[in-house]
Design a protein around this motif. Structure first.
Motif, PDB file in Angstrom:
ATOM      1  N   GLY A   1       0.818  -1.203   0.000  1.00  0.00           N
ATOM      2  CA  GLY A   1       0.000   0.000   0.000  1.00  0.00           C
ATOM      3  C   GLY A   1       0.851   1.251   0.000  1.00  0.00           C
ATOM      4  O   GLY A   1       2.062   1.191   0.231  1.00  0.00           O
ATOM      5  N   ILE A   2       0.210   2.385  -0.287  1.00  0.00           N
ATOM      6  CA  ILE A   2       0.855   3.696  -0.279  1.00  0.00           C
ATOM      7  C   ILE A   2       0.117   4.573   0.718  1.00  0.00           C
ATOM      8  O   ILE A   2      -1.111   4.669   0.688  1.00  0.00           O
ATOM      9  CB  ILE A   2       0.822   4.368  -1.659  1.00  0.00           C
ATOM     10  CG1 ILE A   2       1.472   3.470  -2.722  1.00  0.00           C
ATOM     11  CG2 ILE A   2       1.494   5.742  -1.608  1.00  0.00           C
ATOM     12  CD1 ILE A   2       2.953   3.285  -2.570  1.00  0.00           C
ATOM     13  N   ILE A   3       0.866   5.217   1.599  1.00  0.00           N
ATOM     14  CA  ILE A   3       0.271   6.125   2.586  1.00  0.00           C
ATOM     15  C   ILE A   3       0.716   7.540   2.253  1.00  0.00           C
ATOM     16  O   ILE A   3       1.898   7.784   1.980  1.00  0.00           O
ATOM     17  CB  ILE A   3       0.711   5.756   4.023  1.00  0.00           C
ATOM     18  CG1 ILE A   3       0.154   4.379   4.413  1.00  0.00           C
ATOM     19  CG2 ILE A   3       0.241   6.793   5.013  1.00  0.00           C
ATOM     20  CD1 ILE A   3       1.012   3.219   4.017  1.00  0.00           C
ATOM     21  N   VAL A   4      -0.228   8.465   2.273  1.00  0.00           N
ATOM     22  CA  VAL A   4       0.068   9.884   2.042  1.00  0.00           C
ATOM     23  C   VAL A   4      -0.229  10.639   3.325  1.00  0.00           C
ATOM     24  O   VAL A   4      -1.349  10.605   3.839  1.00  0.00           O
ATOM     25  CB  VAL A   4      -0.762  10.454   0.880  1.00  0.00           C
ATOM     26  CG1 VAL A   4      -0.415  11.920   0.664  1.00  0.00           C
ATOM     27  CG2 VAL A   4      -0.506   9.663  -0.399  1.00  0.00           C
TER      28      VAL A   4
ATOM     29  N   GLU B   1      -5.825  14.840  -4.224  1.00  0.00           N
ATOM     30  CA  GLU B   1      -7.156  15.441  -4.346  1.00  0.00           C
ATOM     31  C   GLU B   1      -7.925  15.261  -3.044  1.00  0.00           C
ATOM     32  O   GLU B   1      -7.937  14.174  -2.461  1.00  0.00           O
ATOM     33  CB  GLU B   1      -7.916  14.796  -5.507  1.00  0.00           C
ATOM     34  CG  GLU B   1      -7.327  15.114  -6.878  1.00  0.00           C
ATOM     35  CD  GLU B   1      -8.042  14.364  -7.993  1.00  0.00           C
ATOM     36  OE1 GLU B   1      -9.027  13.663  -7.683  1.00  0.00           O
ATOM     37  OE2 GLU B   1      -7.622  14.475  -9.157  1.00  0.00           O
ATOM     38  N   ASN B   2      -8.580  16.321  -2.604  1.00  0.00           N
ATOM     39  CA  ASN B   2      -9.240  16.296  -1.297  1.00  0.00           C
ATOM     40  C   ASN B   2     -10.318  15.225  -1.183  1.00  0.00           C
ATOM     41  O   ASN B   2     -10.508  14.620  -0.130  1.00  0.00           O
ATOM     42  CB  ASN B   2      -9.841  17.673  -0.986  1.00  0.00           C
ATOM     43  CG  ASN B   2      -8.780  18.727  -0.749  1.00  0.00           C
ATOM     44  OD1 ASN B   2      -7.692  18.412  -0.255  1.00  0.00           O
ATOM     45  ND2 ASN B   2      -9.073  19.967  -1.107  1.00  0.00           N
ATOM     46  N   ASP B   3     -11.014  14.982  -2.264  1.00  0.00           N
ATOM     47  CA  ASP B   3     -12.126  14.045  -2.208  1.00  0.00           C
ATOM     48  C   ASP B   3     -11.786  12.691  -2.828  1.00  0.00           C
ATOM     49  O   ASP B   3     -12.671  11.896  -3.127  1.00  0.00           O
ATOM     50  CB  ASP B   3     -13.354  14.636  -2.920  1.00  0.00           C
ATOM     51  CG  ASP B   3     -13.068  14.962  -4.391  1.00  0.00           C
ATOM     52  OD1 ASP B   3     -11.888  14.953  -4.757  1.00  0.00           O
ATOM     53  OD2 ASP B   3     -14.030  15.238  -5.131  1.00  0.00           O
ATOM     54  N   VAL B   4     -10.489  12.432  -3.040  1.00  0.00           N
ATOM     55  CA  VAL B   4     -10.111  11.186  -3.697  1.00  0.00           C
ATOM     56  C   VAL B   4     -10.439   9.992  -2.806  1.00  0.00           C
ATOM     57  O   VAL B   4     -10.271  10.033  -1.585  1.00  0.00           O
ATOM     58  CB  VAL B   4      -8.604  11.193  -4.052  1.00  0.00           C
ATOM     59  CG1 VAL B   4      -7.731  11.204  -2.800  1.00  0.00           C
ATOM     60  CG2 VAL B   4      -8.257   9.989  -4.917  1.00  0.00           C
TER      61      VAL B   4
END
Length: 354
Positions: free
Chosen positions: A177-180, A250-253
């Motif tokens: 996984g990728i965490i932002v 993106e805020n709503d991604v």
């Protein structure tokens, strides 16, 4: 017949001399390409270099004998960073199981603590990202993660920092996984759970003739020089992927829709860490062949160095003098066959001379 045998013997001797001379010449060429920086009897993985050429390393908690978690290399010696207390197990403020370190362009050092010693499962509190001010060597902030962002068997592995947007991008090599992470608000989101791009393709690698059986998910990670793309690969794999960072920010991604934006870049040698230089060349290891490879800005793979000393190039860092540093962690070898763990550096200019 005797004459023929004599000629044959002379020819064989000549070929042996030429072969030895060629091997010696190659050795001398490699000696000029990579320079030993430091060595240790303890296994390290991550490396970071500051704008002032300070070199930092970390030692993962993969055994009961890890005297230091994070250190600075000073005159070739390992010095606990930021203090001995931080590296004392069980302290009020101390590291638990550090996997990587990285410096940004604003004189900050980030320390990624998996909080998962010996892969036994994530301890209470979850992974932590520490941020230190290198001008004072004091902790600026520590970032924790909610249980929605990590799993019990997560292993937060590598991290890259976008200093313009104050974001951190982290790979989870335990689950995939990728965490932002938003470095301003402290909020984090997890992406690509279950996606094939973050999962291992193989159950083993053959490294320098040694079969290494392990399935490791998303590991190496790199930000393009303009921070527009995030590149990543699973360790037990040969595929390099990328995704636009704008998609992740993106805020709503929503995580489910991100998979459609993934691009397959290339088939590559298996690598652990990765790092872009300023020209857009992606430096990486070559775990199966003791190599350093570069995926160039022209979309070509250059096999830059093959050297028996490059025993599992683990992590990469660069300094302002156009030099690449990397650690050798010898992961594929049984402990009884390992030598000293080493740090090397090489000039980026050898790429243009190759």
């Amino acid at each position: 017949m005797k004459l023929i045998n004599s000629i044959t013997s002379i020819l064989i001797l000549f070929l042996l001399v030429v072969s030895c001379s060629t091997q010696e010449q190659k050795g001398k060429q490699n000696d000029k390409k990579i320079t030993l920086v430091a060595s240790s009897s303890n296994q390290w993985t991550g490396i970071a270099v500051s704008k002032k050429n300070r070199v930092f390393v970390n030692f993962p908690k993969w055994s009961d004998s890890v005297p230091t978690s994070v250190a600075e290399i000073i005159d070739g010696e390992v010095v606990p960073y930021p203090s001995e207390m931080w590296n004392k197990e069980g302290g009020v403020t101390s590291f638990t199981a550090v996997q990587s370190v990285v410096c940004d362009g604003r004189s900050r050092l980030y320390v990624l603590d998996t909080n998962n010693p010996q892969f036994s499962g994530v301890l209470n509190g979850g992974p932590v990202l520490y941020e230190f001010d290198l001008s004072t060597d004091q902790l600026i902030r520590s970032y924790s993660f909610t249980q929605e962002v990590y799993h019990n068997n997560s292993y937060f592995n590598d991290v890259r920092i976008d200093i313009n947007r104050e974001k951190a991008f982290i790979t989870d090599s335990g689950v995939g996984g990728i965490i932002v992470l938003d470095l301003v608000t402290g909020d984090a989101k997890r992406f690509l759970d279950g996606d094939k791009s973050v999962q291992p393709e193989n159950d083993h690698l053959i490294c320098d003739g040694v079969r290494w059986e392990n399935k490791v998910a998303s590991d190496g990670i790199a930000l393009s020089p303009n921070n527009d793309y995030l590149y990543y690969t699973a360790l037990s794999s040969h595929t390099l992927y990328r995704i636009k960072t704008s998609v992740l920010l993106e805020n709503d991604v929503q995580s489910k829709g991100v998979s459609e934006e993934i691009e397959k870049v290339a088939t590559i040698p298996a690598t652990d860490g990765m790092l872009f230089d300023r020209k857009g060349n992606l430096w990486m290891g070559g775990l199966e062949g003791n190599m350093i490879n570069v995926w160039t800005v022209d979309n070509e793979m250059v096999h830059l160095i093959k050297d028996e000393r490059v025993k599992w190039a683990d992590s990469f860092a660069k300094n302002i003098d156009r030099e690449i540093y990397f650690t050798t962690s010898q992961i594929y070898l049984p402990e009884s066959k390992r030598g000293k763990y080493e740090i090397y550096k090489l000039s980026m200019d050898i790429l243009s001379n190759n």
